[in-house]
Every structure is written in structure tokens, then in C-alpha cells.
Write an enzyme that holds these catalytic residues in place. Sequence first.
Site, PDB file in Angstrom:
ATOM      1  N   SER A  38       0.830  -1.201   0.000  1.00 28.10           N
ATOM      2  CA  SER A  38       0.000   0.000   0.000  1.00 28.10           C
ATOM      3  C   SER A  38       0.871   1.261   0.000  1.00 28.10           C
ATOM      4  O   SER A  38       1.707   1.437  -0.869  1.00 28.10           O
ATOM      5  CB  SER A  38      -0.951  -0.040   1.191  1.00 28.10           C
ATOM      6  N   ASP A 185      -5.693  -3.629  -2.515  1.00 26.48           N
ATOM      7  CA  ASP A 185      -4.659  -3.325  -1.528  1.00 26.48           C
ATOM      8  C   ASP A 185      -4.000  -4.592  -0.976  1.00 26.48           C
ATOM      9  O   ASP A 185      -4.669  -5.495  -0.485  1.00 26.48           O
ATOM     10  CB  ASP A 185      -5.324  -2.562  -0.376  1.00 26.48           C
TER      11      ASP A 185
END
Length: 299
Positions: A38, A185
Site C-alpha cells: 500500500s 490493496d
Amino acid sequence: MKIDAVFSGGGVKAYAFIGALESLEAKSLRIERVAGTSAGAIFASLLAAGFSLEEIKQKLQGLDLRRFLDAPKLTSIIPGSKWLFLYFQMGLYHGRKLEQWIRELLAEKGVYTFADLKEGYLKVVVSDLTLGKLVVLPDDLYRVYGIDAKYFPVSEAVRMSAGFPYFFMPSKLHGTKKEASFVVDGGLLSNFPLWIFENNNKQKKPYQRPVLGIKLSESVENPRPKKIKNAIDMFLALFSTMKQAHDARYISKSDQHNIVFIPVQGVETTNFHIRESSIEQLINLGKEHTEIFLKRWPS
């Protein structure tokens, strides 16, 4: 001394990484290989591309994060339509502007695809919802999707890893299979991939560099209790627990002496309206905790 570094996810909390990097530079610690999930993948990609700490600070400290909130145009015309897009497109924002920004930054250093980076020096974690598995880019590109990593854009890999579920629309990865994979993610399955260099560590080669992890949370041994008062709180708690479970299990068995824990509190992961004063506090927090950690590292 040369080290390898692994950065956790954390959204806007990642400004604390700037302070951490300042402390590392002050101790003459030079980062070689990098990995991240991320927001950690964004920092990792910039370091792998050759950006200096000063350059990273210039790019990020004056950045208006609201530019990345690229909602479909229809949402500004029809009130409430964003919830329709959330249902059908599975996200509030496209994420295109975020990817474009990353692409333009990396281009400044002549980095477009993984072929432009030193082999093995950047690893990005993503979550493939279609296949139900954690994927490491570029390592798994050919094995899982039949894609040659030499031609795969680094910016696309980082955007996938930073695709916070329901906030950004999931990316689609087209491989050799007919059905495209929905990718989100990496923090969904591994928010802190300290394990990513594990195989190399087991070889115990004389020249093996130490691996330093930088995590935007308190120690996994003493997690902060979650307050659950309703169904929404329960969903968020489920999501948070799922994100942390894999990493907590690994970290509890590993050497926590190689992890900088930066206990960020009071900052929402997706607060793209964060104030400059809060950013400075995050940077100072990262610097403070890393300085304390480095007084006893390496031990």
C-alpha cells in the site's frame, strides 16, 4: 552500513516514514532492496527508483492529497450517486490520478517498467480477490498471470497495492486466463510483508544485509483493543483483524528487534484532507521512534 527495508501499509499515516528515513540517513544507513504494501509500496518504489530523502520530502510535503479523489463526474451532478458507483464499481474513486502521479514521479528517474530497476530490488504486495491469493510483484507475474515482468509498469503495481478496498475501485489484471483478476490493496492479506526476504535470510550468506522493518502501529504483542458498538464497528474490526492476522503470526515468531514500531494514533488511513500540522507531527513521530530504536540496533 547497507540494509534492506520493508515498509508497512497505513495510508496517509505513511508521512511518518519521512521521519524514519531522516533518522536512518543520520545514522549512515543506506537502503538497498525494498519491499512494501500500500502506502509502503509507494515509498519503496521511490527509493528503488533512486530518489533521495530530500527529493522525497519535496515531492510529498507539499502534495495536496485531495487531487487523488477522482470520483466519477456523475457524482458531482447527481447527489447520492456515489453510492451506486460504490455498489457497481466497488469503489468511490477511480485511482487513476494516483497512478498517474506515481508514473510521472518514476519517469523522472527513467523508471517505467520493472526492467528499469535492479533485479530483485523492489517487491510490491497485492491481493488478488478473484484467485483468492496474495501476490508479490514482479516475482509472481509470470507464474500466476503469464505476464513478463520486463514490460509491466511499476506505477501500475504500486497503484494496485495502494487500492484500499471500497475507497479506490479495484484494478483489473489481465493475464493468460480468460477472466481478469480483481486486485486490491496488498494490506488485505499482508500489511507488513517482513517475510518477503525470509528465504534469503535463511541462506545465511556472509554478505547478507540486515532487514529492517518499519511498521505504522504499536507492537503486535500489545494490540489496542477495538471498540465495537454496532455492525459497522464490527465490520471495521473484522477487516482490521484480517489485515493484521497473517503478519502478527509471522512477527510473533520472528526477531522483533529488527522492527521499528511507530504508534500512529488519531489519524485515519484515508484522511486525504489531512492538515499540514498533522503531517509535521507524523514526520516528527517517525523520526523520534526510529531514533530511539536505532540506539540499540543492530544488536
